[in-house]
Design an enzyme around this catalytic site. Structure first.
Site, PDB file in Angstrom:
ATOM      1  N   ASP A  47       0.817  -1.125   0.038  1.00 22.83           N
ATOM      2  CA  ASP A  47      -0.277   0.012   0.183  1.00 22.83           C
ATOM      3  C   ASP A  47       0.894   1.005  -0.018  1.00 22.83           C
ATOM      4  OD1 ASP A  47      -2.092  -1.549  -0.315  1.00 22.83           O
ATOM      5  OD2 ASP A  47      -2.257  -1.669   2.196  1.00 22.83           O
ATOM      6  N   LYS A  91       2.075   2.199  -5.224  1.00 25.41           N
ATOM      7  CA  LYS A  91       2.479   1.640  -6.278  1.00 25.41           C
ATOM      8  C   LYS A  91       1.721   1.770  -7.458  1.00 25.41           C
ATOM      9  CE  LYS A  91       2.455  -2.243  -4.194  1.00 25.41           C
ATOM     10  NZ  LYS A  91       2.254  -2.063  -2.828  1.00 25.41           N
ATOM     11  N   GLY A  92       0.343   1.628  -7.312  1.00 22.56           N
ATOM     12  CA  GLY A  92      -0.633   1.962  -8.667  1.00 22.56           C
ATOM     13  C   GLY A  92      -0.336   3.381  -9.107  1.00 22.56           C
ATOM     14  N   GLY A 122      -4.466  -4.101  -3.914  1.00 26.19           N
ATOM     15  CA  GLY A 122      -5.628  -3.115  -4.259  1.00 26.19           C
ATOM     16  C   GLY A 122      -4.819  -1.987  -4.599  1.00 26.19           C
ATOM     17  N   HIS A 123      -4.803  -1.555  -5.837  1.00 21.36           N
ATOM     18  CA  HIS A 123      -3.799  -0.186  -6.444  1.00 21.36           C
ATOM     19  C   HIS A 123      -4.603   0.638  -6.809  1.00 21.36           C
ATOM     20  CE1 HIS A 123      -0.197  -3.520  -7.078  1.00 21.36           C
ATOM     21  NE2 HIS A 123      -0.635  -3.379  -5.883  1.00 21.36           N
ATOM     22  N   THR A 124      -4.597   1.920  -6.098  1.00 27.09           N
ATOM     23  CA  THR A 124      -5.331   3.036  -6.293  1.00 27.09           C
ATOM     24  C   THR A 124      -4.860   4.143  -7.279  1.00 27.09           C
ATOM     25  OG1 THR A 124      -5.962   2.775  -3.666  1.00 27.09           O
ATOM     26  CG2 THR A 124      -6.859   4.653  -5.223  1.00 27.09           C
ATOM     27  N   THR A 166      -6.020 -11.444   3.264  1.00 31.60           N
ATOM     28  CA  THR A 166      -6.955 -10.687   2.717  1.00 31.60           C
ATOM     29  C   THR A 166      -8.225 -11.773   2.263  1.00 31.60           C
ATOM     30  OG1 THR A 166      -6.378 -10.976   0.536  1.00 31.60           O
ATOM     31  CG2 THR A 166      -5.383  -9.100   1.756  1.00 31.60           C
ATOM     32  N   GLN A 210       2.181  -6.093  -3.219  1.00 35.30           N
ATOM     33  CA  GLN A 210       2.392  -6.131  -1.783  1.00 35.30           C
ATOM     34  C   GLN A 210       3.766  -5.266  -1.426  1.00 35.30           C
ATOM     35  OE1 GLN A 210       1.639  -9.337  -3.194  1.00 35.30           O
ATOM     36  NE2 GLN A 210      -0.569  -8.763  -2.729  1.00 35.30           N
ATOM     37  N   GLY A 222     -11.089  -2.825   3.677  1.00 33.54           N
ATOM     38  CA  GLY A 222     -11.626  -1.689   4.447  1.00 33.54           C
ATOM     39  C   GLY A 222     -10.976  -1.714   5.877  1.00 33.54           C
ATOM     40  N   ARG A 264      -5.552   0.337   8.912  1.00 31.27           N
ATOM     41  CA  ARG A 264      -4.133   0.080   8.682  1.00 31.27           C
ATOM     42  C   ARG A 264      -3.360   0.554   9.909  1.00 31.27           C
ATOM     43  NH1 ARG A 264      -3.792   2.396   2.586  1.00 31.27           N
ATOM     44  NH2 ARG A 264      -4.619   0.909   1.527  1.00 31.27           N
ATOM     45  N   SER A 287       6.043  12.068  -3.928  1.00 27.52           N
ATOM     46  CA  SER A 287       4.381  12.309  -4.104  1.00 27.52           C
ATOM     47  C   SER A 287       3.640  13.255  -3.035  1.00 27.52           C
ATOM     48  CB  SER A 287       3.734  11.243  -4.042  1.00 27.52           C
ATOM     49  OG  SER A 287       2.506  11.114  -4.320  1.00 27.52           O
ATOM     50  N   VAL A 288       2.696  14.045  -3.292  1.00 29.52           N
ATOM     51  CA  VAL A 288       2.406  15.215  -2.434  1.00 29.52           C
ATOM     52  C   VAL A 288       0.735  15.122  -2.209  1.00 29.52           C
ATOM     53  CG1 VAL A 288       4.320  16.652  -2.368  1.00 29.52           C
ATOM     54  CG2 VAL A 288       2.553  17.008  -4.104  1.00 29.52           C
TER      55      VAL A 288
HETATM   56  P1  GDP Z   1      -0.574   0.623  -3.623  1.00 32.74           P
HETATM   57  O1  GDP Z   1      -1.353  -0.915  -3.094  1.00 32.74           O
HETATM   58  O2  GDP Z   1       0.795   0.492  -3.203  1.00 32.74           O
HETATM   59  O3  GDP Z   1      -0.997   0.723  -5.042  1.00 32.74           O
HETATM   60  O4  GDP Z   1      -1.227   1.549  -2.702  1.00 32.74           O
HETATM   61  P2  GDP Z   1      -2.897   1.652  -2.153  1.00 32.74           P
HETATM   62  O5  GDP Z   1      -3.679   2.323  -3.443  1.00 32.74           O
HETATM   63  O6  GDP Z   1      -3.314   0.341  -1.510  1.00 32.74           O
HETATM   64  O7  GDP Z   1      -2.631   2.799  -0.870  1.00 32.74           O
HETATM   65  C1  GDP Z   1      -2.268   4.123  -1.516  1.00 32.74           C
HETATM   66  C2  GDP Z   1      -3.341   5.285  -0.818  1.00 32.74           C
HETATM   67  O8  GDP Z   1      -2.574   6.320  -0.605  1.00 32.74           O
HETATM   68  C3  GDP Z   1      -4.346   5.475  -2.016  1.00 32.74           C
HETATM   69  O9  GDP Z   1      -5.639   5.680  -1.571  1.00 32.74           O
HETATM   70  C4  GDP Z   1      -3.880   6.413  -2.785  1.00 32.74           C
HETATM   71  O10 GDP Z   1      -4.816   7.017  -3.482  1.00 32.74           O
HETATM   72  C5  GDP Z   1      -3.174   7.167  -1.788  1.00 32.74           C
HETATM   73  N1  GDP Z   1      -2.021   8.182  -2.362  1.00 32.74           N
HETATM   74  C6  GDP Z   1      -1.179   7.692  -3.032  1.00 32.74           C
HETATM   75  N2  GDP Z   1      -0.062   8.695  -3.058  1.00 32.74           N
HETATM   76  C7  GDP Z   1      -0.438   9.821  -2.049  1.00 32.74           C
HETATM   77  C8  GDP Z   1       0.006  10.813  -1.724  1.00 32.74           C
HETATM   78  O11 GDP Z   1       1.144  11.179  -2.164  1.00 32.74           O
HETATM   79  N3  GDP Z   1      -0.565  11.378  -0.773  1.00 32.74           N
HETATM   80  C9  GDP Z   1      -1.671  11.186  -0.106  1.00 32.74           C
HETATM   81  N4  GDP Z   1      -2.415  11.967   0.841  1.00 32.74           N
HETATM   82  N5  GDP Z   1      -2.444  10.077  -0.666  1.00 32.74           N
HETATM   83  C10 GDP Z   1      -1.582   9.376  -1.721  1.00 32.74           C
HETATM   84  P1  IMO Z   2      -0.952  -4.099  -2.149  1.00 30.87           P
HETATM   85  O1  IMO Z   2      -0.319  -4.928  -3.471  1.00 30.87           O
HETATM   86  C1  IMO Z   2      -0.972  -4.401   1.999  1.00 30.87           C
HETATM   87  C2  IMO Z   2      -1.332  -8.637   3.932  1.00 30.87           C
HETATM   88  C3  IMO Z   2      -2.570  -8.995   4.390  1.00 30.87           C
HETATM   89  C4  IMO Z   2      -1.976 -10.380   5.332  1.00 30.87           C
HETATM   90  C5  IMO Z   2      -0.787 -10.692   4.694  1.00 30.87           C
HETATM   91  C6  IMO Z   2      -1.395 -11.966   3.891  1.00 30.87           C
HETATM   92  O2  IMO Z   2      -2.176  -3.263  -2.366  1.00 30.87           O
HETATM   93  O3  IMO Z   2       0.178  -3.371  -1.313  1.00 30.87           O
HETATM   94  P2  IMO Z   2      -2.668 -12.628   1.714  1.00 30.87           P
HETATM   95  O4  IMO Z   2      -4.001 -12.335   1.488  1.00 30.87           O
HETATM   96  O5  IMO Z   2      -1.664 -12.271   0.606  1.00 30.87           O
HETATM   97  O6  IMO Z   2      -2.282 -14.029   1.997  1.00 30.87           O
HETATM   98  O7  IMO Z   2      -2.442 -11.734   2.904  1.00 30.87           O
HETATM   99  O8  IMO Z   2      -0.398  -9.775   3.556  1.00 30.87           O
HETATM  100  N1  IMO Z   2      -1.394  -8.006   2.213  1.00 30.87           N
HETATM  101  C7  IMO Z   2      -1.245  -6.968   1.817  1.00 30.87           C
HETATM  102  N2  IMO Z   2      -0.983  -5.818   2.662  1.00 30.87           N
HETATM  103  N3  IMO Z   2      -1.024  -4.509   0.733  1.00 30.87           N
HETATM  104  C8  IMO Z   2      -1.265  -5.556   0.116  1.00 30.87           C
HETATM  105  O9  IMO Z   2      -1.230  -5.408  -1.369  1.00 30.87           O
HETATM  106  C9  IMO Z   2      -1.217  -6.938   0.568  1.00 30.87           C
HETATM  107  N4  IMO Z   2      -1.349  -8.148   0.094  1.00 30.87           N
HETATM  108  C10 IMO Z   2      -1.422  -8.948   1.062  1.00 30.87           C
HETATM  109  O10 IMO Z   2      -3.296  -7.970   5.063  1.00 30.87           O
HETATM  110  O11 IMO Z   2      -1.464  -9.493   6.267  1.00 30.87           O
HETATM  111 MG    MG Z   3      -2.899  -1.707  -1.969  1.00 34.18          MG
END
Ligand code: GDP
Ligand code: IMO
Ligand code: MG
Length: 424
Positions: A16, A19-20, A43-45, A132, A226, A304, A307, A412-413
Site C-alpha cells: 500500500d 505503487k498503482g 489493491g492499487h489506487t 485478505t 505487496q 476496508g 491500517r 508524491s504530495v
Molecule cells: P498500492 O497498493 O501500493 O498501489 O497503494 P494503495 O492504493 O493500496 O494505497 C495508497 C493510498 O494512498 C491510495 O488511497 C492512494 O490514492 C493514496 N495516495 C497515493 N499517493 C499519495 C500521496 O502522495 N498523498 C496522499 N495523501 N495519498 C496518496
Molecule cells: P498491495 O499490492 C497490504 C497482507 C495481508 C496479510 C498478509 C497475507 O495493495 O500493496 P494474503 O491475502 O496475501 O495471504 O495476506 O499480507 N497483504 C497486503 N497488505 N497491501 C497488499 O497489497 C497486501 N496483500 C496482502 O493483509 O497481512
Molecule cells: Mg494496496
C-alpha cells in the site's frame, strides 16, 4: 543490438505504498506493464481527472490505452473477480480485450481456495495471519504441491474434470478440518462465467512475448504487489503473503533473466503502515498513530480494515534496499505529515540490552529507537516543482537519502496523478 530492460517498481515495506499511482504515472515511458506476483490481495489506487480506480489483478498501466499489459506467470488469478474488475473498467470506457495478455502459467484461484483460506485462518486462532481472504496462500500452496490449475488449462478439453478433481481434494481437506459451514454454489456459477469471460483475452506464453519485446529494444515496467516485508522469504514470516514480492520475483514471475533488470524503484511512504497481523516495531498506539491514519486515510483498499500506523522504519528500508538492489527511491504521501511539529525516524531496534540496526530474524518484541527531525508544517499538496519545497522538507529528504544511501527521485504530495514531483 541494444536490448530493452525490465525496470521494477516494488513496494519495499508492508504494501500500500502507492505503487498503482506511480505505475500509472510511469506507463508513458514503457511499452509493456506487467504484474509478476500476487493476485486480488492487491489493491492499487489510481486517481486522475476526478476519477478513482482500485485495481486488484489488472496492471496499473491500462489507462494509457496504447500499451500492452501482462498478468505474468508468477501471479494468481480469480476468474470471477477478474471478470468483475475488467467489466467495471469496460463500463468506464477502458476495453482491455486486445491489450491485456494473461500468462498460461498463472495459477487459478478456485472458490474452494477461498474457503480454505478462511478455514486455515480460523484454525490458527490468535496466530491468524489476517489474510485478505482471497485464497492466495492455498493457491500458491497448490502450485508448490504441483496440484494447481493454470490459466492455460482453461483452453484444454479436460479442464472440467481437472477442476472437479481439485475441488474434491479441497473438500476432503475441509472435511478433515471439520470446516463444513460453507456454500460455494453461487460463487462457483460466477466463477464458471469468469472462466468463459477470460477466454476473450489472449492467454499466451507471456515469457516469450516479454523476451521478444526486450530483444526488439522495448522496455518493460514490472509492477510489484505487496511489499518486501510481506515477501514469503524475506518478510516477517509467518505473517507474510505467499509469493516473492522482491526483485527475484520479477525474474521468476515473468521469465526474464537477472541481466535484463534495469532500474529498481523502491517505493515507500513518508511514514509506515501495516494491515493484518504480525510484528510492527514502529506501530503507534497513541493519538499520533490515529492522526496519521485519519489524515492518510489508512484503511485497506481491498478489505476496508484499519491500517496500523507508525513512523518511518529505516531498519526495514535498509534491509529492503539490500534484498532488492534498489537503485532509486520514491517517497509517497509526504503531505500526510504536513501538520506534524516533529517527525520521527526509527534508526534501530532495542530489546532488553540488545540493539540492532539490521533486520533481526525474529522481528517481534523489539522497541524502536528514534531520531527526531523538525517537521515542515507547510501544505505540500499544491507544490509542482522541487524548488518550491520548504527547507525543512528538503532536510527530511536529504536525511533519508544520506541514511539510506540512495537518491529519492520522485516525491508524491497527494493522491492525484498530477501530484507527483520529479526531484532534480
Ligand atoms: P498500492 O497498493 O501500493 O498501489 O497503494 P494503495 O492504493 O493500496 O494505497 C495508497 C493510498 O494512498 C491510495 O488511497 C492512494 O490514492 C493514496 N495516495 C497515493 N499517493 C499519495 C500521496 O502522495 N498523498 C496522499 N495523501 N495519498 C496518496
Ligand atoms: P498491495 O499490492 C497490504 C497482507 C495481508 C496479510 C498478509 C497475507 O495493495 O500493496 P494474503 O491475502 O496475501 O495471504 O495476506 O499480507 N497483504 C497486503 N497488505 N497491501 C497488499 O497489497 C497486501 N496483500 C496482502 O493483509 O497481512
Ligand atoms: Mg494496496
Amino acid at each position: 543490438m541494444s536490448t530493452g530492460k525490465v525496470d521494477a517498481l516494488l513496494g519495499i515495506v508492508f504494501g500500500d505504498e502507492g505503487k498503482g499511482k506511480v505505475v500509472d504515472v510511469f506507463t508513458p515511458r514503457y511499452d509493456i506493464v506487467a504484474r509478476f506476483a500476487g493476485g486480488p490481495n492487491a489493491g492499487h489506487t489510481i486517481i486522475f481527472d476526478g476519477k478513482k480506480f482500485v485495481l486488484r489483478s489488472i496492471p496499473s498501466g491500462i489507462f494509457d490505452t496504447g500499451k500492452l499489459n501482462i498478468i505474468g506467470n508468477g501471479c494468481v488469478i480469480a476468474p470471477d473477480l477478474f471478470m468483475a474488475e475488467a467489466q467495471e473498467l469496460g463500463n468506464a470506457g477502458y476495453d482491455l480485450r486486445s491489450r491485456l495478455h494473461i500468462s498460461r502459467r498463472a495459477h487459478l484461484i478456485l472458490p474452494t481456495h477461498r474457503v480454505l483460506d478462511r478455514a486455515y485462518e480460523a484454525a490458527k486462532g490468535k496466530q491468524k495471519v489476517g489474510t485478505t481472504g482471497k485464497g492466495i496462500g492455498p493457491t500458491y500452496s497448490d502450485k508448490a504441491s504441483r496440484t494447481g490449475l493454470r490459466a492455460g488449462d482453461i483452453l484444454q478439453d479436460d479442464f472440467h474434470s481437472k477442476y472437479e478433481a481439485l475441488k474434491a481434494r479441497h473438500q476432503q481437506i475441509l472435511a478433515d478440518l471439520h470446516y463444513t459451514d460453507y456454500d460455494i454454489s453461487q460463487e462457483e456459477a460466477l466463477w464458471m462465467q469468469g472462466i468463459q469471460y477470460m477466454k476473450q483475452y489472449p492467454i499466451t506464453d507471456t515469457e516469450f512475448e516479454i523476451n521478444q519485446a526486450l530483444d526488439d529494444g522495448k522496455n518493460v515496467l514490472a509492477e510489484g504487489a505487496q511489499g518486501t516485508m510481506l515477501d514469503i522469504d524475506h518478510g516477517t514470516y509467518p505473517y507474510v503473503s505467499s509469493s516473492n514480492t522482491c526483485t527475484g520475483g520479477v525474474c521468476t514471475g515473468l521469465g526474464v533473466a537477472p541481466g535484463k533488470i534495469g532500474e529498481v524503484f523502491g517505493i515507500f511512504k513518508a511514514y509506515s503502515t501495516r494491515v493484518g497481523s504480525g510484528p510492527f516495531p514502529v506501530e503507534l498506539f497513541d493519538q499520533t498513530g490515529d492522526k496519521i491514519r485519519e489524515i492518510g486515510h489508512e484503511y485497506g483498499a481491498v478489505t476496508g480494515r484499519n491500517r496500523r500506523c507508525g513512523w518511518i522504519d529505516l531498519v526495514a528500508l535498509r534491509y529492503a534496499i539490500m534484498i532488492n538492489g534498489v537503485t532509486q527511491l520514491i517517497m509517497m504521501k509526504s503531505d500526510v505529515l504536513d501538520t506534524f511539529e516533529t517527525i520521527r525516524a526509527c534508526v534501530a531496534y532495542e530489546k532488553g540490552n540488545q540493539r540492532t540496526t539490521t533486520m533481526p530474524y525474529d522481528t517481534s518484541g523489539w522497541q524502536p529507537v528514534y531520531e527526531d527531525i523538525p517537521g515542515w508544517q507547510t501544505d505540500l499538496t499544491q507544490i509542482t516543482t522541487p524548488e518550491q519545497f520548504p527547507e525543512a522538507f528538503q532536510n527530511y529528504v536529504n536525511y533519508l537519502e544520506n541514511t539510506l544511501e540512495r537518491p529519492i527521485t520522485i516525491v508524491s504530495v497527494g493522491p492525484d496523478r498530477a501530484q507527483t514531483i520529479e526531484m532534480n
